[in-house]
Design a protein around this motif. Structure first.
Motif, PDB file in Angstrom:
ATOM      1  N   LYS A 132       0.841  -1.207   0.000  1.00 14.93           N
ATOM      2  CA  LYS A 132       0.000   0.000   0.000  1.00 14.93           C
ATOM      3  C   LYS A 132       0.875   1.255   0.000  1.00 14.93           C
ATOM      4  O   LYS A 132       0.666   2.175  -0.809  1.00 14.93           O
ATOM      5  CB  LYS A 132      -0.915   0.005   1.227  1.00 14.93           C
ATOM      6  CG  LYS A 132      -1.850   1.205   1.290  1.00 14.93           C
ATOM      7  CD  LYS A 132      -2.330   1.464   2.703  1.00 14.93           C
ATOM      8  CE  LYS A 132      -1.212   2.032   3.553  1.00 14.93           C
ATOM      9  NZ  LYS A 132      -1.657   2.488   4.876  1.00 14.93           N
ATOM     10  N   ASN A 133       1.866   1.281   0.885  1.00 23.04           N
ATOM     11  CA  ASN A 133       2.764   2.438   0.969  1.00 23.04           C
ATOM     12  C   ASN A 133       3.592   2.588  -0.308  1.00 23.04           C
ATOM     13  O   ASN A 133       3.860   3.709  -0.759  1.00 23.04           O
ATOM     14  CB  ASN A 133       3.684   2.317   2.184  1.00 23.04           C
ATOM     15  CG  ASN A 133       2.929   2.418   3.493  1.00 23.04           C
ATOM     16  OD1 ASN A 133       1.884   3.074   3.558  1.00 23.04           O
ATOM     17  ND2 ASN A 133       3.424   1.782   4.533  1.00 23.04           N
ATOM     18  N   ARG A 134       3.974   1.450  -0.895  1.00 25.20           N
ATOM     19  CA  ARG A 134       4.747   1.491  -2.140  1.00 25.20           C
ATOM     20  C   ARG A 134       3.893   2.053  -3.273  1.00 25.20           C
ATOM     21  O   ARG A 134       4.380   2.835  -4.090  1.00 25.20           O
ATOM     22  CB  ARG A 134       5.251   0.088  -2.501  1.00 25.20           C
ATOM     23  CG  ARG A 134       6.194   0.062  -3.695  1.00 25.20           C
ATOM     24  CD  ARG A 134       6.649  -1.351  -4.005  1.00 25.20           C
ATOM     25  NE  ARG A 134       7.509  -1.884  -2.968  1.00 25.20           N
ATOM     26  CZ  ARG A 134       8.032  -3.107  -3.002  1.00 25.20           C
ATOM     27  NH1 ARG A 134       7.760  -3.915  -4.039  1.00 25.20           N
ATOM     28  NH2 ARG A 134       8.806  -3.531  -2.023  1.00 25.20           N
ATOM     29  N   LEU A 135       2.619   1.653  -3.319  1.00 29.84           N
ATOM     30  CA  LEU A 135       1.729   2.169  -4.347  1.00 29.84           C
ATOM     31  C   LEU A 135       1.571   3.682  -4.225  1.00 29.84           C
ATOM     32  O   LEU A 135       1.673   4.409  -5.222  1.00 29.84           O
ATOM     33  CB  LEU A 135       0.356   1.496  -4.250  1.00 29.84           C
ATOM     34  CG  LEU A 135      -0.744   2.074  -5.158  1.00 29.84           C
ATOM     35  CD1 LEU A 135      -0.344   1.993  -6.626  1.00 29.84           C
ATOM     36  CD2 LEU A 135      -2.071   1.360  -4.922  1.00 29.84           C
ATOM     37  N   ILE A 139      -6.543   2.350 -11.824  1.00 28.62           N
ATOM     38  CA  ILE A 139      -5.179   2.878 -11.984  1.00 28.62           C
ATOM     39  C   ILE A 139      -4.434   2.051 -13.024  1.00 28.62           C
ATOM     40  O   ILE A 139      -3.729   2.592 -13.887  1.00 28.62           O
ATOM     41  CB  ILE A 139      -4.435   2.856 -10.637  1.00 28.62           C
ATOM     42  CG1 ILE A 139      -5.101   3.799  -9.635  1.00 28.62           C
ATOM     43  CG2 ILE A 139      -2.964   3.252 -10.824  1.00 28.62           C
ATOM     44  CD1 ILE A 139      -4.557   3.697  -8.224  1.00 28.62           C
ATOM     45  N   LEU A 140      -4.608   0.738 -12.961  1.00 29.61           N
ATOM     46  CA  LEU A 140      -3.976  -0.148 -13.954  1.00 29.61           C
ATOM     47  C   LEU A 140      -4.449   0.177 -15.372  1.00 29.61           C
ATOM     48  O   LEU A 140      -3.640   0.295 -16.289  1.00 29.61           O
ATOM     49  CB  LEU A 140      -4.285  -1.610 -13.629  1.00 29.61           C
ATOM     50  CG  LEU A 140      -3.422  -2.290 -12.566  1.00 29.61           C
ATOM     51  CD1 LEU A 140      -4.031  -3.622 -12.192  1.00 29.61           C
ATOM     52  CD2 LEU A 140      -2.001  -2.461 -13.044  1.00 29.61           C
ATOM     53  N   SER A 198       2.765  -2.614  -8.066  1.00 28.33           N
ATOM     54  CA  SER A 198       2.190  -2.411  -6.736  1.00 28.33           C
ATOM     55  C   SER A 198       0.689  -2.697  -6.765  1.00 28.33           C
ATOM     56  O   SER A 198       0.150  -3.323  -5.844  1.00 28.33           O
ATOM     57  CB  SER A 198       2.438  -0.976  -6.256  1.00 28.33           C
ATOM     58  OG  SER A 198       3.804  -0.686  -6.173  1.00 28.33           O
ATOM     59  N   CYS A 199       0.027  -2.236  -7.820  1.00 32.01           N
ATOM     60  CA  CYS A 199      -1.411  -2.496  -7.979  1.00 32.01           C
ATOM     61  C   CYS A 199      -1.683  -3.998  -8.065  1.00 32.01           C
ATOM     62  O   CYS A 199      -2.600  -4.518  -7.415  1.00 32.01           O
ATOM     63  CB  CYS A 199      -1.933  -1.822  -9.235  1.00 32.01           C
ATOM     64  SG  CYS A 199      -2.055  -0.021  -9.152  1.00 32.01           S
ATOM     65  N   ARG A 200      -0.896  -4.699  -8.875  1.00 31.88           N
ATOM     66  CA  ARG A 200      -1.081  -6.145  -9.042  1.00 31.88           C
ATOM     67  C   ARG A 200      -0.880  -6.878  -7.715  1.00 31.88           C
ATOM     68  O   ARG A 200      -1.615  -7.834  -7.400  1.00 31.88           O
ATOM     69  CB  ARG A 200      -0.085  -6.680 -10.069  1.00 31.88           C
ATOM     70  CG  ARG A 200      -0.263  -6.166 -11.487  1.00 31.88           C
ATOM     71  CD  ARG A 200      -1.466  -6.762 -12.165  1.00 31.88           C
ATOM     72  NE  ARG A 200      -1.514  -6.424 -13.579  1.00 31.88           N
ATOM     73  CZ  ARG A 200      -2.584  -6.580 -14.342  1.00 31.88           C
ATOM     74  NH1 ARG A 200      -3.684  -7.087 -13.827  1.00 31.88           N
ATOM     75  NH2 ARG A 200      -2.553  -6.245 -15.615  1.00 31.88           N
ATOM     76  N   ARG A 201       0.108  -6.460  -6.968  1.00 30.43           N
ATOM     77  CA  ARG A 201       0.382  -7.119  -5.678  1.00 30.43           C
ATOM     78  C   ARG A 201      -0.755  -6.888  -4.684  1.00 30.43           C
ATOM     79  O   ARG A 201      -1.108  -7.790  -3.920  1.00 30.43           O
ATOM     80  CB  ARG A 201       1.710  -6.622  -5.112  1.00 30.43           C
ATOM     81  CG  ARG A 201       2.930  -7.204  -5.818  1.00 30.43           C
ATOM     82  CD  ARG A 201       4.224  -6.613  -5.259  1.00 30.43           C
ATOM     83  NE  ARG A 201       5.380  -7.398  -5.632  1.00 30.43           N
ATOM     84  CZ  ARG A 201       6.166  -7.151  -6.673  1.00 30.43           C
ATOM     85  NH1 ARG A 201       5.904  -6.101  -7.462  1.00 30.43           N
ATOM     86  NH2 ARG A 201       7.211  -7.921  -6.939  1.00 30.43           N
TER      87      ARG A 201
END
Length: 292
Positions: free
Chosen positions: A33-36, A88-89, A58-61
């Motif tokens: 979440k923070n990485r996204l 977003i993707l 990040s979205c996929r994860r």
């Protein structure tokens, strides 16, 4: 040694004692979440050449993380979070495609400036559209939505999970068997179907990554999924690039370029027929065989 694969042992361990896994799951979700949120900022501020790619992974994860526990919770927060992340993707699909195409074209020795310029302009235009969307995206609301989603997923999991329920083992194997059968039964010339398989493989890769996080290591299955993902991904990218070139430019002016692309596509088709097939068989032995 009991002969089982590491991923199978982990899945069984989680069923027997899910609380250790849950701690690692929460930490993984928070990290993603923070990485996204950071990667959204990086794309908007033009920080790093791979910022769009990093934002997408990040979205996929996060999608894979939600899928992992969503079977225990049917709350709207999960659906809303996945819908927001998926948007977003979708908004980043085109700029990422043009970026990948540019990277390939720039590697070719005899560069056609007209083609390079066209793809640079398209990439720039699509990235500006993405940035415009991201500027309207309230990251504080996204942060709250994902945090709420995580809280409900964990709460409902604790409320509903039964010790020694083979839920995770069944889910993982079911999803793998489906993609395994899809690949075996798919015409290798059906690029759209291969692309869908790649997306499913990517989801399994990230779920395997979540499992590996509980041990603090990369599992062999994750590496194998990534190999499949990379081969199918490059193959798909070149197919799309070729279609765009033929549509935009006179074929007589791009014969040499198309020949180079066809050469790469043929090599990748060989890797799909042999390499990807072999990796899938190894994964099947690791995940679904009787000894597993």
């Amino acid at each position: 040694m009991d002969g089982r694969s590491e991923v199978t042992k982990l899945l069984n361990d989680i069923s027997a004692n899910p609380w250790i896994f849950l701690k690692e799951y929460i930490e993984y979700f928070e990290k993603m979440k923070n990485r996204l949120l950071k990667n959204i900022s990086n794309v908007f501020d033009e920080k790093g050449e791979d910022s769009v790619h990093d934002m997408r992974t990040s979205c996929r994860r996060i999608e894979a993380s939600i899928d992992f526990l969503e079977g225990f919770s049917k709350r709207e927060s999960s659906k809303k979070a996945k819908k927001k992340v998926n948007k977003i993707l979708k908004k980043s699909n085109k700029p990422r495609d043009y970026q990948v195409h540019l990277e390939f074209l720039m590697k070719i020795e005899e560069q056609n400036n007209e083609i390079i310029d066209y793809f640079k302009k398209r990439y720039s235009k699509e990235k500006e559209k993405l940035k415009s969307y991201l500027s309207s995206l309230k990251t504080s609301e996204l942060d709250h939505l994902l945090e709420s989603c995580l809280s409900f997923l964990v709460f409902d999991f604790v409320q509903n999970f039964q010790i020694n329920d083979p839920y995770f083992d069944n889910l993982y194997k079911k999803e793998f068997k489906e993609v395994y059968e899809d690949f075996k039964n798919t015409d290798r010339s059906d690029d759209k179907k291969l692309h869908k398989i790649r997306i499913k493989v990517k989801d399994l890769r990230y779920k395997t990554e979540i499992l590996g996080a509980s041990k603090g290591e990369t599992l062999p299955e994750e590496d194998m999924f990534k190999q499949i993902q990379d081969i199918l991904g490059t193959h798909h990218d070149l197919i799309i690039l070729k279609k765009k070139l033929v549509k935009k430019f006179q074929e007589d002016n791009i014969k040499a370029l198309l020949k180079e692309i066809d050469k790469e596509i043929n090599l990748l088709q060989g890797k799909i027929d042999v390499g990807v097939s072999e990796i899938f068989e190894k994964l099947y032995d690791n995940i679904c065989s009787e000894k597993a």
